[in-house]
Motif scaffolding. Structure first.
Motif, short mmCIF file in Angstrom:
data_model
loop_
_atom_site.label_atom_id
_atom_site.label_comp_id
_atom_site.label_asym_id
_atom_site.label_seq_id
_atom_site.Cartn_x
_atom_site.Cartn_y
_atom_site.Cartn_z
N LEU A 144 -39.33 15.09 3.88
CA LEU A 144 -40.68 15.78 4.18
C LEU A 144 -40.89 16.01 5.62
N LYS A 145 -39.73 15.32 6.31
CA LYS A 145 -40.12 15.43 7.78
C LYS A 145 -39.38 16.29 8.59
N SER A 146 -39.87 16.82 9.54
CA SER A 146 -39.17 18.18 10.57
C SER A 146 -39.18 17.53 11.91
N LEU A 147 -38.04 17.79 12.60
CA LEU A 147 -37.94 17.34 13.77
C LEU A 147 -38.46 18.40 14.86
N GLU A 148 -38.22 19.52 14.81
CA GLU A 148 -38.59 20.74 15.46
C GLU A 148 -40.02 21.28 14.95
N ILE A 149 -40.94 21.43 15.71
CA ILE A 149 -42.33 21.86 15.41
C ILE A 149 -42.55 23.23 16.11
N GLU A 150 -42.78 24.08 15.32
CA GLU A 150 -42.81 25.42 15.75
C GLU A 150 -44.51 25.60 16.53
N GLU A 151 -44.50 26.59 17.39
CA GLU A 151 -45.69 26.83 18.17
C GLU A 151 -46.73 27.63 17.17
N LYS A 152 -46.30 28.26 16.04
CA LYS A 152 -46.99 28.88 15.35
C LYS A 152 -48.32 28.42 14.95
N ILE A 153 -49.44 29.06 15.04
CA ILE A 153 -50.68 28.80 14.69
C ILE A 153 -51.06 29.01 12.93
N ASN A 154 -51.26 27.74 12.41
CA ASN A 154 -51.54 27.97 11.24
C ASN A 154 -52.83 28.20 10.84
N LYS A 155 -53.94 27.62 11.50
CA LYS A 155 -55.38 27.71 10.91
C LYS A 155 -56.12 27.81 12.19
N ILE A 156 -57.16 28.56 12.22
CA ILE A 156 -58.12 28.59 13.30
C ILE A 156 -59.53 28.44 12.70
N ARG A 157 -60.34 27.55 13.19
CA ARG A 157 -61.83 27.42 12.71
C ARG A 157 -62.78 27.47 13.92
N TRP A 158 -63.59 28.19 13.81
CA TRP A 158 -64.88 28.15 14.90
C TRP A 158 -65.78 26.89 14.58
N CYS A 159 -66.19 26.59 15.81
CA CYS A 159 -67.14 25.43 15.91
C CYS A 159 -68.72 25.93 16.39
N GLN A 160 -69.57 25.02 16.33
CA GLN A 160 -70.86 25.69 16.83
C GLN A 160 -70.90 25.88 18.49
N THR A 161 -71.52 27.08 18.99
CA THR A 161 -71.54 27.42 20.18
C THR A 161 -72.49 26.42 20.87
N ALA A 162 -72.45 26.49 22.11
CA ALA A 162 -73.49 25.83 22.92
C ALA A 162 -73.53 26.31 24.52
N ASN A 163 -74.44 26.60 24.98
CA ASN A 163 -74.38 27.06 26.41
C ASN A 163 -74.00 28.47 26.52
N GLY A 164 -73.77 29.25 25.64
CA GLY A 164 -73.01 30.46 25.79
C GLY A 164 -71.59 30.49 25.75
N ALA A 165 -70.97 29.11 25.66
CA ALA A 165 -69.48 28.95 25.22
C ALA A 165 -69.21 28.92 24.00
N LEU A 166 -67.70 29.34 23.90
CA LEU A 166 -67.12 29.39 22.31
C LEU A 166 -66.45 28.27 22.13
N PHE A 167 -66.49 27.69 21.11
CA PHE A 167 -65.59 26.47 20.64
C PHE A 167 -65.00 27.00 19.44
N LEU A 168 -63.74 26.27 19.51
CA LEU A 168 -62.65 26.54 18.13
C LEU A 168 -61.74 25.50 18.17
N LEU A 169 -61.23 25.27 16.96
CA LEU A 169 -60.12 24.42 16.76
C LEU A 169 -59.02 25.45 16.38
N SER A 170 -57.82 25.10 16.81
CA SER A 170 -56.47 25.70 16.26
C SER A 170 -55.22 24.49 15.93
N THR A 171 -54.66 24.76 15.15
CA THR A 171 -53.42 23.83 14.69
C THR A 171 -52.29 24.45 14.42
N ASN A 172 -51.15 23.87 14.78
CA ASN A 172 -49.94 24.15 14.35
C ASN A 172 -49.41 23.12 13.28
#
Length: 550
Positions: A144-172
């Motif tokens: 199940l293991k892989s040595l080389e990890i791609e930079e490809k973005i698998n998912k993006i999720r927005w978080c709550q905004t605060a003081n006009g700034a945008l927050f989000l999560l991204s994962t490979n």
């Protein structure tokens, strides 16, 4: 009623099918143009307001878009909706900013299990070759293991905004990052310290290099700065000071968007991350890989809690893996995850710290005699989504979309056939690896329609209201109602190293649908998102982002 009054019947029945129109496209390619692998879009996500859209690509970049058509209507879009303001124009988005979220990395698992006949020889460089040679002599990698990890973005999720700034999560595949995107004002000095035309003495009196040596005696005759000699021939300030000396004026002429990585959540997954989902409490989120689901606090990056673990004691006893996971939209203690066997489990975090048992199980019983070699492969769920109110769950497997009521676990309330015409060609799909494609799904904000992608850059929209027969096929092009077009050439896609994928090579044979149209399996629409409040869809065709409205 009397007096000949007519009674107008209230409208009833299912809603009318929508008429979809092209809105705009970003990154459109010309016929025959080669697409770089790193530019192919791999994730799409609207924020909760629908005013911002984020995309991630295989090159590890995140691109943000901002809605512009509601900014000059006298108020915010939500204010206009409360006033029942008719928005006559179609939604328009503009490019906002982009940033590099992930880079390629090398991952060496700390958990090396001994298995027979599972070797990885990755001859990329001399260094990696030496490392792998040592590992082959002393131990064998978990498959199940892989040595080389791609930079490809698998998912993006927005978080709550605060003081006009945008927050989000991204994962490979291995690492999750928490980003803050904020406008920073660029400050500039608009006026000089001294008017050059009114300089005193040698013209350099007001400069910072000569102020330290100016003759400024204290009351007792001492020198204010002992590091400099108080020379008698220094230039003295004239009586009344220098009229032309004034404080510098700092003004902000422009703003720039700055993306800053606030936190990095790493080293918590031994297998490839397939899902991240924010909790409604605004403080926690989950990340899921093939065998485990972890619970994180947004403020703590060096610690997570394992809440689901389906890894058997002996890996040879492995029968199913986790394919997708998502939090309930309003109940912070409830989440659902799907498996490669086509089941969905609803769990309650209040039951125990490790949710070994589920609160509800949703799965459809197989018809007698319907099982074949491909049954389990095509039953694997690639994506699940909760409806806005949290009562329904939409799931996507290779052949169908299914809508589940969380109050009824006997079976799906509705099943939508997406790829039924491909059933006679399952052998070819297996040989060319297309049967392992992972299509996403989405629901409209009002819960009346669902959507998913298909081959030849087509996507399907189905009505799920009572009595609805709406089933619309659209194409990711400027003419969405056109069913089939010549497809530009594209480079061959890369293979995923996830456990849920079986690697087999074969010829890329086109398929034919029920109407005799030829389908190209090399062009597929895997990623799409529905606007949270309007009938607007964003979908990705290779490196192009297409947007439609109805």
């Amino acid at each position: 009623m009397n007096g000949g009054d007519e009674v107008v019947a209230a409208p009833g029945g299912p809603p009318q099918p929508l008429e979809w129109k092209f809105s705009q496209v970003f990154g459109e390619r010309t016929a025959g143009e080669e697409v770089q692998e790193v530019d192919i879009i791999s994730a799409i996500e609207f924020d909760k307001t629908g005013d911002h859209l984020a995309t991630g690509d295989r090159g590890g970049r995140v691109v943000l878009f901002e809605r512009t058509d509601t900014k000059d209507n006298g108020g915010t879009r939500r204010d206009l909706e409360r006033m029942d303001y008719p928005i006559s124009r179609h939604p328009e988005f503009r490019y906002k900013t982009e940033f590099q979220s992930h880079e390629p990395e090398v991952f060496f698992s700390h958990e090396l299990l001994i298995h027979r006949h599972h070797y990885y020889l990755l001859l990329v460089s001399v260094f990696k070759l030496l490392i792998l040679t040592m590992c082959i002599f002393f131990c064998q990698f978990d498959y199940l293991k892989s040595l080389e990890i791609e930079e490809k973005i698998n998912k993006i999720r927005w978080c709550q905004t605060a003081n006009g700034a945008l927050f989000l999560l991204s994962t490979n595949d291995k690492t999750i990052k928490f980003w803050k995107v904020q406008e920073k004002k660029v400050k500039k000095i608009s006026e000089m310290n001294v008017d050059p035309s009114k300089a005193v003495g040698n013209g350099n009196l007001a400069s910072s290099s000569n102020l330290g040596s100016s003759k400024m005696h204290l009351a007792n005759g001492g020198c204010p700065d002992r590091s400099f000699s108080c020379l008698s021939n220094d230039i003295s300030f004239p009586p009344g000071g220098i009229p032309s000396l004034r404080l510098p004026q700092v003004t902000s002429h422009e703003t720039s968007l700055v993306a800053r990585c606030r936190r990095v959540y790493a080293h918590a997954h031994d297998y490839h991350i397939n899902s991240i989902s924010n909790n409604s409490d605004g403080e926690t989120f989950i990340s899921a890989d093939d065998l485990r689901i972890n619970l994180w606090n947004l403020e703590i990056s060096n610690q997570s809690f394992n809440i689901v673990d389906v890894k058997p004691a002996n890996m040879e006893d492995l029968t199913e893996v986790i394919t997708s996971a998502e939090f309930h939209p309003t109940h912070c203690n409830t989440l659902a995850y799907s498996s490669s066997k086509g089941s969905i489990r609803l769990i309650d975090l209040r039951q125990s710290a490790l949710c070994d048992s589920h609160a509800k199980l949703f799965e459809e019983q197989e018809a007698p005699g319907a099982r074949s070699f491909f049954t389990e492969i095509i039953a694997s769920i690639s994506d699940i989504k909760f409806g806005k109110d949290g009562r329904y769950i939409l799931s996507r497997d290779y052949m169908t979309l299914k809508l589940w009521d969380i109050n009824m676990d006997s079976g799906p309330v509705t099943t939508f056939q997406v790829h039924e015409y491909l059933r006679p060609k399952l052998c070819d799909l297996y040989e060319n690896d297309s049967i392992f494609d992972k299509f996403e799904c989405c629901l409209s904000g009002d819960g009346l329609r669902v959507g998913t992608g298909s081959y030849s850059n087509l996507f399907r929209v189905f009505g799920c209201g009572a009595g609805s027969t709406e089933a619309t096929t659209l194409e990711a092009s400027k003419n969405p109602m056109r069913r089939q077009v010549p497809t530009p050439s594209r480079p061959s896609r890369s293979l995923s190293s996830s456990i849920t994928r079986v690697v087999r090579r074969g010829a890329e044979n086109p398929g034919v649908d029920a109407n005799g149209n030829c389908f190209d399996f090399t062009t597929k629409l895997l990623h799409l998102a529905w606007h949270p409040t309007e009938n607007s869809i964003a979908c990705a065709a290779a490196n192009s982002l297409y947007m439609y409205y109805a």
